[in-house]
Structures are given as C-alpha cells and as structure tokens.
Design an enzyme around this catalytic site. Structure first.
Site, mmCIF file in Angstrom:
data_model
loop_
_atom_site.group_PDB
_atom_site.id
_atom_site.type_symbol
_atom_site.label_atom_id
_atom_site.label_comp_id
_atom_site.label_asym_id
_atom_site.label_seq_id
_atom_site.Cartn_x
_atom_site.Cartn_y
_atom_site.Cartn_z
ATOM 1 N N ARG A 6 -22.852 10.275 -15.350
ATOM 2 C CA ARG A 6 -21.828 10.770 -14.431
ATOM 3 C C ARG A 6 -21.624 9.880 -13.210
ATOM 4 N NH1 ARG A 6 -23.247 16.912 -13.359
ATOM 5 N NH2 ARG A 6 -25.334 16.248 -14.000
ATOM 6 N N SER A 50 -38.661 15.043 -10.894
ATOM 7 C CA SER A 50 -37.422 14.380 -11.280
ATOM 8 C C SER A 50 -37.227 13.135 -10.424
ATOM 9 C CB SER A 50 -36.230 15.322 -11.087
ATOM 10 O OG SER A 50 -36.344 16.436 -11.951
ATOM 11 N N GLY A 75 -29.553 25.845 -14.556
ATOM 12 C CA GLY A 75 -30.235 26.832 -15.389
ATOM 13 C C GLY A 75 -30.837 27.918 -14.525
ATOM 14 N N ASN A 124 -26.507 13.263 -9.151
ATOM 15 C CA ASN A 124 -25.860 13.091 -10.449
ATOM 16 C C ASN A 124 -24.481 12.463 -10.350
ATOM 17 O OD1 ASN A 124 -27.942 14.317 -12.121
ATOM 18 N ND2 ASN A 124 -27.385 16.231 -11.107
ATOM 19 N N ASN A 132 -34.810 -25.586 27.120
ATOM 20 C CA ASN A 132 -33.409 -25.194 27.285
ATOM 21 C C ASN A 132 -32.580 -25.916 26.235
ATOM 22 O OD1 ASN A 132 -31.242 -23.923 29.261
ATOM 23 N ND2 ASN A 132 -30.491 -25.940 28.639
ATOM 24 N N ALA A 189 -25.351 -25.606 25.066
ATOM 25 C CA ALA A 189 -24.303 -25.072 24.198
ATOM 26 C C ALA A 189 -23.855 -26.121 23.190
ATOM 27 C CB ALA A 189 -23.117 -24.619 25.045
#
Length: 461
Positions: free
Chosen positions: A8, A94, A133, A223, A373, A376
């Site tokens: 499923r 399960s 069930g 499921n 350091n 950038a």
C-alpha cells in the site's frame, strides 16, 4: 516481523526501511525491544529486500531469520522455529509500528508470565476500529480471549467492538510450536495468519488473554504514506515536548524537524524552521537560528549558529560563531571561539582556537592553527586532478583577501600572505609571501579614452 513488502505504500523500497522520526520504522522497534531484552535475544524476521534490511540495522547487534517466501505472519514464526527453539517465552513485535515503547513491551511480557498464558495479545481501544481485527473475549470483563476476528469476517455485533488486535503478542514457545501446524491458508490471501493462533490455542484448552495498551497510538502501523506522515508528526511532537521538559526552548515546535536520536542541552534555544537530524548532539546555552540544517554533528556549549547554516558530520567546540549561511561538510572540526562566517564552506578542515574565516571562503583538506585570520575570497586548492592534497596553516598566520593557496602547501607560523596572491611554494615562519603580477599604471589613459584619442583606428584593406 520485518519481511513484508508494504504494497500500500506503492514503493520499491522495503516497508520497514521507510523513515519516521529520522530513522527506519524497524530501527525504532528494535530500539524499544533492546531496552527490554539484550540485542542477542532479538530476532528480525526478514524477507523482501532482505540484504538491504539486514544492512540497515546490522549495527544494532540483533539476529536475523530469513523468510524466503513470504506466506504470512504465521509462516514467519514457522520459519523462525529453529532459531527460537531454546526460548521458553517469545514476544512478537511488528516491524512497522515504531511508536511502541519499552514500557508497553515489558507490560505485555509481565502480564503474559503472570497469567501463565499460552498466548497474550496486546490490544487497544479505538474510537474508530474500522479495518482492524476485533478481540473477542470469553466474558465482557474477563481477561481470557476465545478468538481474533478480522473485520471482513466479523458479524455486525462483533464490528461494534472497539477493542482491536495490535499485532503484538507474547507466546509460550512450547504451546506455540506444538499447535502452529494447525494453521491453514484457507483465506483470501492464501497465507498463514498468526492471529488464528488465538482460536487454535483456545480450542486446545490453552489460555489466551489480552492486555490493553495504555496509549492506543503505540500500536499504529505505517501502511500508507498518510499513516507514515501521521506517525512522524506524533513522534516529533513527543520529541519536542520531551526536550522542552528538559529545559530546551523551541520556538514554534511544529515548524521544526528534530529527529528522535537528537540530544540537546538545557538553555539552548531553537528558532523556527530549524532541522536537527540524525545523531546530532548540541550542548547547553546554544542558539540555533532559523533555517539551519544540522545532520550528525557534535556542537559544544555556548555556540551561536546564525541563519541558514548547513552542518553535516561536523564538530564545533564551545563559544564558536557560525554563519549566516556557513556550510560545514563532513570532517570539519571548528575550534573553541572560532568564527566561520557567511558563505564560508569547509570540508575535512581543522580550524584552530580563535581562528576566523568570515567571508566567502572555501577551506578543504586543511589544518589551520590558532588565531589565524583567513581573508575574504580565500581558497585552498586541494585537488590536483588526481587526489586531494593538504594545506597546513600554522598559528598566527594572516591570509589576505582573495588568496589562492595551492596544495600541498605549508604556511609557517606568524607569516603573512599578501592579498590577491597565488601561493604555490611553502612559506617560512614570520615571512611575507606575495604571489601576484606587478601593478602597472598608465597615467592619463582613461582621460585619453574618454576624449577619443585612445580609440583603435581600423585600417582599410
């Protein structure tokens, strides 16, 4: 029980390997079971995609039983008979019901033993029992059960019963295996149903009882995709509630994704839209700002992770500041008090105490000392086309912006790299390395260009 396909779910993957709360369904069930009994007393019955299932949970230390042909839950116990021959009592869980708790498993075991039952059924009372069930007791208030009736076989009166079978059982091993041969495949799916053991044992004058779970949600199975989503939501809400009870602040918990194995220290604040995944450990007094994603990482106390950071298999020491928008890839080790700033990417890097890489930088395969350091735009060029090479930057180095460090390379203690340099040779301690072309200045060039005297005149052919 971990052998099924999960039709499923409409998936090519094994049912029990679908994830909720950050790990497979089966892994949750095993985690609960191994808090009640040792791992070497746990057996996973595997079948569909057996090797994938085995590999996914092998680290738990449990045993495996192969059900080559999947002919139902009863058949699974038939296949496991030899492996379970030395046990007096057996608990059946399960593999697709991950909300089960160690406390409920222990309750099932204890009731089973005290009742001296051949079979004990874990039941639950559902407001809407449709699809399950029903447990048919011998008397309204008695513990004894005479049968489990599937909904399609139930009478109108039986369908009104709200007590349902969870699919979790305890068995006396001798009674089970003496009678399991009486199961038949006389049903729509031509399978052996373990639920039928209730009537088989009851007819043989063996005692069958039921014990109700304290929380009906524990028996929920995944499921369908919708059911998996519901279980995942329940699990994550419970995790958030537990963390908050332990002193963690989570702003708008329903917006955050926190996996079940995550640990977070008290006085840490998690802002909205944060994901904390896998086995991540976060210390005390940290702040994780919005949109950060942290996977399998260790973060010490007092760390600030600003917006939009991504960490995977990284280690961050205390009082560090990351981000915004830092990317720490596997093997990144960030030292105490270090700064890794916006749009900085690290991979297999050790960044020392107090060091800083604040802007637009890539640091890969590098060992970086303390109080360094990194300017950038710096890049460690770690790949030579065949293999990765190491860059070593020793304590106190200053790397100027837009520098390219071509590995293998060592930059000695206290040295400087001039901005814009491409460095290919080792730099001794306390030195200045300059690796760029000499600047040329052409005076009045711009003025001449504007006045048209700098134009290129085309020659006629």
């Amino acid at each position: 029980m971990a052998a099924g396909k999960g039709t499923r779910l409409k998936s090519k993957h094994p049912k029990v390997l679908h994830e909720v709360g950050g790990k497979p369904l089966l892994a949750h069930v095993i985690a609960a079971a191994t808090q009640v009994v040792p791992p070497n007393d746990v057996y996973a019955i595997i079948g569909h995609e057996a090797e994938r299932v085995r590999e996914a949970v092998a680290s738990t230390g449990v045993n495996f039983v192969l059900q080559n042909e999947q002919r139902g839950t009863g058949h699974a116990l038939m296949v496991a008979r030899e492996a379970l021959a030395d046990y007096d009592e057996i608990i059946v869980l399960s593999g697709d019901a991950p909300l089960i708790t160690p406390q409920t498993i222990a309750k099932l075991r204890d009731v089973h033993i005290s009742a001296r039952a051949a079979m004990t059924i874990l039941s639950a009372d559902l407001e809407n029992p449709t699809g399950y069930g029903r447990v048919i007791r011998k008397s309204k208030n008695g513990a004894d059960v005479k049968a489990i009736v599937e909904e399609k076989s139930a009478s109108p009166a039986q369908r009104k019963i709200r007590e349902i079978n969870s699919g979790f059982y305890a068995f006396n091993a001798k009674s089970l295996f003496e009678q399991i041969g009486q199961l038949t495949t006389d049903n729509l799916h031509d399978e052996y149903y373990l639920t039928d053991m209730a009537s088989v044992l009851a007819k043989s004058k063996k005692r069958v009882v039921a014990v109700e779970a304290n929380d009906a949600s524990e028996i929920l199975g995944g499921n369908t995709r919708a059911e998996l989503a519901d279980i995942d939501l329940r699990m994550r809400r419970a995790k958030a509630q537990k963390l908050m009870a332990e002193g963690v602040t989570i702003l708008y918990p329903d917006t955050c994704v926190v996996d079940s194995d995550v640990q977070i220290g008290a006085d840490t604040t998690i802002e909205p839209f944060v994901q904390i995944r896998g086995r991540t450990r976060i210390g005390r007094d940290c702040r994780i700002r919005s949109y950060s994603v942290i996977q399998d990482s260790d973060i010490a106390d007092g760390v600030l992770i600003r917006q939009g950071c991504i960490l995977q298999e990284a280690t961050v020491q205390r009082d560090t500041i990351l981000g915004p928008y830092s990317h720490l890839r596997p093997g990144s080790e960030i030292g105490q008090g270090a700064h890794v700033g916006n749009f900085v990417e690290t991979k297999k890097v050790r960044l020392g105490k107090g060091s800083k890489a604040n802007h637009l930088t890539y640091l890969g395969d590098a060992e970086i000392g303390e109080n360094v350091n990194i300017g950038a735009g710096t890049i460690t060029c770690n790949y030579d086309g065949e293999k990765k090479q190491l860059t070593i930057i020793e304590d106190g180095v200053f790397v100027g912006s837009d520098s390219t460090l071509v590995a293998p390379l060592t930059v000695g203690k206290g040295s400087y790299i001039a901005a814009g340099s491409c460095v290919t040779d080792n730099v001794p301690a306390d030195s200045l390395a300059i690796g760029r072309a000499r600047q040329i200045v052409k005076e009045n060039w711009a003025k001449q260009k504007r006045e048209g005297r700098g134009k290129i005149v085309r020659q006629e052919k």
